[in-house]
Design a protein around this motif. Structure first.
Motif, PDB file in Angstrom:
ATOM      1  N   PRO A 150       0.810  -1.230   0.000  1.00 36.92           N
ATOM      2  CA  PRO A 150       0.000   0.000   0.000  1.00 36.92           C
ATOM      3  C   PRO A 150       0.843   1.279   0.000  1.00 36.92           C
ATOM      4  N   GLN A 151       1.942   1.298   0.738  1.00 41.10           N
ATOM      5  CA  GLN A 151       2.774   2.509   0.790  1.00 41.10           C
ATOM      6  C   GLN A 151       3.443   2.796  -0.557  1.00 41.10           C
ATOM      7  N   GLU A 152       3.689   1.751  -1.363  1.00 41.78           N
ATOM      8  CA  GLU A 152       4.239   1.964  -2.705  1.00 41.78           C
ATOM      9  C   GLU A 152       3.190   2.616  -3.604  1.00 41.78           C
TER      10      GLU A 152
ATOM     11  N   MET B  76       3.561   6.605  -5.180  1.00 45.38           N
ATOM     12  CA  MET B  76       3.765   6.843  -6.619  1.00 45.38           C
ATOM     13  C   MET B  76       3.261   8.243  -6.972  1.00 45.38           C
ATOM     14  N   ARG B  77       4.023   8.951  -7.759  1.00 48.65           N
ATOM     15  CA  ARG B  77       3.643  10.301  -8.190  1.00 48.65           C
ATOM     16  C   ARG B  77       3.419  10.309  -9.695  1.00 48.65           C
ATOM     17  N   ALA B  78       2.419  11.054 -10.121  1.00 48.03           N
ATOM     18  CA  ALA B  78       2.091  11.140 -11.545  1.00 48.03           C
ATOM     19  C   ALA B  78       3.282  11.651 -12.352  1.00 48.03           C
ATOM     20  N   GLU B  79       4.112  12.503 -11.757  1.00 51.34           N
ATOM     21  CA  GLU B  79       5.276  13.037 -12.458  1.00 51.34           C
ATOM     22  C   GLU B  79       6.214  11.913 -12.891  1.00 51.34           C
TER      23      GLU B  79
ATOM     24  N   VAL C 140      -4.520   8.495  -9.448  1.00 53.38           N
ATOM     25  CA  VAL C 140      -5.187   9.106  -8.296  1.00 53.38           C
ATOM     26  C   VAL C 140      -6.337   8.224  -7.825  1.00 53.38           C
ATOM     27  N   ARG C 141      -7.072   7.637  -8.770  1.00 49.52           N
ATOM     28  CA  ARG C 141      -8.177   6.752  -8.396  1.00 49.52           C
ATOM     29  C   ARG C 141      -7.659   5.496  -7.700  1.00 49.52           C
ATOM     30  N   MET C 142      -6.579   4.922  -8.201  1.00 54.80           N
ATOM     31  CA  MET C 142      -5.988   3.746  -7.553  1.00 54.80           C
ATOM     32  C   MET C 142      -5.551   4.102  -6.127  1.00 54.80           C
ATOM     33  N   GLN C 143      -4.987   5.278  -5.968  1.00 58.63           N
ATOM     34  CA  GLN C 143      -4.534   5.700  -4.648  1.00 58.63           C
ATOM     35  C   GLN C 143      -5.700   5.987  -3.709  1.00 58.63           C
ATOM     36  N   SER C 144      -6.738   6.644  -4.212  1.00 56.42           N
ATOM     37  CA  SER C 144      -7.873   6.952  -3.335  1.00 56.42           C
ATOM     38  C   SER C 144      -8.603   5.681  -2.927  1.00 56.42           C
ATOM     39  N   ARG C 145      -8.729   4.733  -3.849  1.00 57.60           N
ATOM     40  CA  ARG C 145      -9.375   3.461  -3.508  1.00 57.60           C
ATOM     41  C   ARG C 145      -8.514   2.653  -2.532  1.00 57.60           C
TER      42      ARG C 145
ATOM     43  N   LEU D 142      -9.684   1.560   1.242  1.00 58.34           N
ATOM     44  CA  LEU D 142      -9.560   0.184   1.717  1.00 58.34           C
ATOM     45  C   LEU D 142      -8.787   0.129   3.027  1.00 58.34           C
ATOM     46  N   LEU D 143      -7.736   0.928   3.135  1.00 57.48           N
ATOM     47  CA  LEU D 143      -6.925   0.931   4.354  1.00 57.48           C
ATOM     48  C   LEU D 143      -7.656   1.560   5.538  1.00 57.48           C
ATOM     49  N   ASN D 144      -8.598   2.447   5.267  1.00 54.95           N
ATOM     50  CA  ASN D 144      -9.341   3.111   6.338  1.00 54.95           C
ATOM     51  C   ASN D 144     -10.523   2.312   6.853  1.00 54.95           C
ATOM     52  N   VAL D 145     -10.823   1.198   6.182  1.00 52.34           N
ATOM     53  CA  VAL D 145     -11.926   0.361   6.643  1.00 52.34           C
ATOM     54  C   VAL D 145     -11.486  -0.309   7.933  1.00 52.34           C
TER      55      VAL D 145
END
Length: 179
Positions: free
Chosen positions: A126-128, A132-135, A158-163, A167-170
């Motif tokens: 998850p931390q990877e 990851m940055r779009a740049e 951004v969508r992969m990161q927000s999802r 998941l991690l906040n559940v």
């Protein structure tokens, strides 16, 4: 979210047309490369292609190997906002705490972006994913100059990161055992 993690096949030189001089490495799921190493491999692969049309063809090769996406996952909560094309991303976590991604689009170019991002981030920690940055993806210049296409990398990431964050906040389910 998917009930079970279906394996996503790793891309390999033999599964794609021989357009690139540097194939993506196919590693067993038990020994995944770090996302940063997979990104470097992808960058190297696309940099080895001299002409923009070669890079576009390679992206379409990636689109062709994108695993099937379940129709039941084509829901608004899985849509990627900001993309001109319809793009869906679903997320899960395997038993080793690594992220699993599934994606699809009605655009072959966007499918290629999804496939590339999945090759980098599927089975990553998850931390990877969050790091990851779009740049870092801009160096994978495929020669498409349309603003909406350039932003596709960013929107899907951004969508992969927000999802992933969702998941991690559940909160973990607590099971109370009888005394």
């Amino acid at each position: 979210m998917r009930a079970s993690a279906t394996p996503v096949p790793s891309l390999s030189f033999t599964s794609l047309s021989p357009v690139a001089a540097t194939p993506m490495l196919a590693m067993p799921a038990s020994f995944p490369l770090a996302a940063s190493d997979r990104l470097l491999s992808l960058v190297s692969e696309f940099r080895s292609l001299q002409e923009p049309i070669e890079r576009v063809k390679r992206l379409l090769d990636y689109a062709a190997v994108l695993p099937a996406f379940e129709d039941s996952s084509r829901m608004d909560s899985n849509r990627v906002p900001g993309c001109t094309a319809q793009v869906w991303v679903d997320v899960g976590m395997d038993g080793q705490g690594r992220m699993r991604f599934w994606a699809d689009s009605d655009s072959e170019i966007a499918k290629g972006f999804c496939s590339c991002l999945m090759d980098i981030l599927d089975r990553a920690k998850p931390q990877e994913v969050m790091g990851m940055r779009a740049e870092e993806l801009r160096v994978v210049n495929i020669g498409i100059v349309a603003h909406s296409r350039v932003n596709t990398w960013h929107h899907i990431l951004v969508r992969m990161q927000s999802r992933t964050q969702e998941l991690l906040n559940v909160p973990a389910m607590v099971t109370y055992l009888p005394r």
